[in-house]
Design a protein around this motif. Structure first.
Motif, PDB file in Angstrom:
ATOM      1  N   ARG A  37       0.698   3.363  -2.093  1.00 13.23           N
ATOM      2  CA  ARG A  37      -0.178   4.452  -2.574  1.00 13.23           C
ATOM      3  C   ARG A  37      -0.713   5.287  -1.412  1.00 13.23           C
ATOM      4  NH1 ARG A  37      -6.009   1.521  -4.066  1.00 13.23           N
ATOM      5  NH2 ARG A  37      -6.052   0.163  -2.244  1.00 13.23           N
ATOM      6  N   GLN A  38      -0.638   4.738  -0.184  1.00  7.58           N
ATOM      7  CA  GLN A  38      -1.160   5.467   0.973  1.00  7.58           C
ATOM      8  C   GLN A  38      -0.056   6.110   1.795  1.00  7.58           C
ATOM      9  OE1 GLN A  38      -4.612   4.000   3.168  1.00  7.58           O
ATOM     10  NE2 GLN A  38      -4.525   2.112   1.980  1.00  7.58           N
ATOM     11  N   GLN A  39       1.153   6.157   1.265  1.00  4.06           N
ATOM     12  CA  GLN A  39       2.226   6.758   2.057  1.00  4.06           C
ATOM     13  C   GLN A  39       2.984   7.808   1.261  1.00  4.06           C
ATOM     14  OE1 GLN A  39       4.231   3.005   2.954  1.00  4.06           O
ATOM     15  NE2 GLN A  39       5.947   3.509   1.611  1.00  4.06           N
ATOM     16  N   CYS A  47      -8.985   4.373  -1.153  1.00 10.22           N
ATOM     17  CA  CYS A  47      -8.254   3.101  -1.220  1.00 10.22           C
ATOM     18  C   CYS A  47      -9.083   1.933  -0.719  1.00 10.22           C
ATOM     19  CB  CYS A  47      -6.947   3.209  -0.436  1.00 10.22           C
ATOM     20  SG  CYS A  47      -5.821   4.455  -1.083  1.00 10.22           S
ATOM     21  N   CYS A  56      -5.726  -1.986  -4.959  1.00  7.09           N
ATOM     22  CA  CYS A  56      -4.950  -1.219  -5.943  1.00  7.09           C
ATOM     23  C   CYS A  56      -4.982  -1.969  -7.273  1.00  7.09           C
ATOM     24  CB  CYS A  56      -3.510  -1.098  -5.435  1.00  7.09           C
ATOM     25  SG  CYS A  56      -2.364  -0.400  -6.633  1.00  7.09           S
ATOM     26  N   PRO A  61      -7.573   7.232   2.863  1.00  7.85           N
ATOM     27  CA  PRO A  61      -8.127   5.874   2.972  1.00  7.85           C
ATOM     28  C   PRO A  61      -9.417   5.684   2.175  1.00  7.85           C
ATOM     29  CG  PRO A  61      -7.491   6.703   5.134  1.00  7.85           C
ATOM     30  CD  PRO A  61      -7.305   7.834   4.169  1.00  7.85           C
ATOM     31  N   ALA A 101       0.405  10.356  -0.860  1.00  8.99           N
ATOM     32  CA  ALA A 101      -0.531   9.448  -0.179  1.00  8.99           C
ATOM     33  C   ALA A 101      -1.987   9.744  -0.520  1.00  8.99           C
ATOM     34  CB  ALA A 101      -0.319   9.536   1.329  1.00  8.99           C
ATOM     35  N   GLU A 149       0.820  -1.225   0.000  1.00 11.24           N
ATOM     36  CA  GLU A 149       0.000   0.000   0.000  1.00 11.24           C
ATOM     37  C   GLU A 149       0.846   1.264   0.000  1.00 11.24           C
ATOM     38  OE1 GLU A 149      -3.382   0.547  -0.149  1.00 11.24           O
ATOM     39  OE2 GLU A 149      -3.857  -1.583  -0.424  1.00 11.24           O
TER      40      GLU A 149
END
Lengths: 161, 161
Positions: free
Chosen positions: B96-98, B108, B112, B105, B102, B94
């Protein structure tokens, strides 16, 4: 059977670079910040993508990485194999030719049927990834995604990262 | 992305056991001699096949391993996953969330798209191996193969290995 952690990085980096305006680039350091991953190791992986012909690297104050080809011509397989190599996960060491049960060489002219079936499975995996391009991935993103990616990632003229 | 070396061992051992007469067994030590592979490590892998339900182990002077089910019901996938596990080679952490890019949530909730495509490729690999059984492999062997395998491998009544 594990792919390197950097596989996720390069898939996401290439997807992000595919959203930039034509000609725009992003430096490795900026991509590393964007995803919060180690910059030096990421740069090494991006260079592997350059060698694989997926990315192009430019130098200078506005230098960085961009796609080397249209997004529709870059497949997930190319990206994955750029970082992990193209060798198959199953290794046939011809144990059918060793030990008490050893078959004579004349009975081993054909590929072992077990190795052949393992190769078929690997080809099925490759086939699946060869038929997904970065353009296919972009087509699934929400409409607002490219503008957001560009604003957070691109290095434009007169602006320092 | 590599499968363990023992993958070749278990595929060949299971193929050999599939050629024994019904009820006949082969001890791990004899299988190890047959292929000239390390006995203790091979025994561990064969036990993994027992836990996976592909082989049965019997004890006693004529003890050893045999198929736990008909050859037509044992797939290459079961054998490979018995020694390597069933987890997918691509790990989505993940990213993509950092970092600076980012996603929140709420954006997401779905898998993904890159992880989904990598999973599809893994399923294509599994599908390929799930559709090859030991009976399919046996059907490709030359006519003389089973008798040869039995004579070199089986432990029969009144005969010591």
């Amino acid at each position: 059977m594990k792919l390197p952690v950097s596989t996720e990085w390069v898939l996401h980096c290439a997807t992000s670079l595919a959203q930039l305006e034509p000609g725009a680039t992003a430096p490795a350091a900026r991509l590393a910040e964007y995803f919060d991953v180690p910059a030096a190791y990421l740069a090494k992986q991006l260079q592997a993508l350059v060698r694989a012909g997926a990315l192009a690297a430019t130098t200078g104050p506005r230098g960085g990485f961009r796609l080397a080809r249209p997004a529709a011509e870059i497949t997930l397989l190319q990206l994955v194999e750029a970082v992990d190599g193209a060798s198959a996960p199953y290794e046939c060491r011809e144990i059918r030719q060793q030990g008490r049960g050893a078959l004579p060489p004349e009975d081993c002219r054909n590929t072992c049927i077990l190795a052949a079936k393992m190769d078929e499975a690997h080809e099925a995996w490759r086939h699946s990834l060869r038929h997904v391009t970065l353009a296919d991935i972009l087509a699934t993103l929400p409409e607002w995604a490219p503008a957001r990616t560009r604003s957070r990632l691109a290095v434009s003229a007169g602006r320092k990262s």
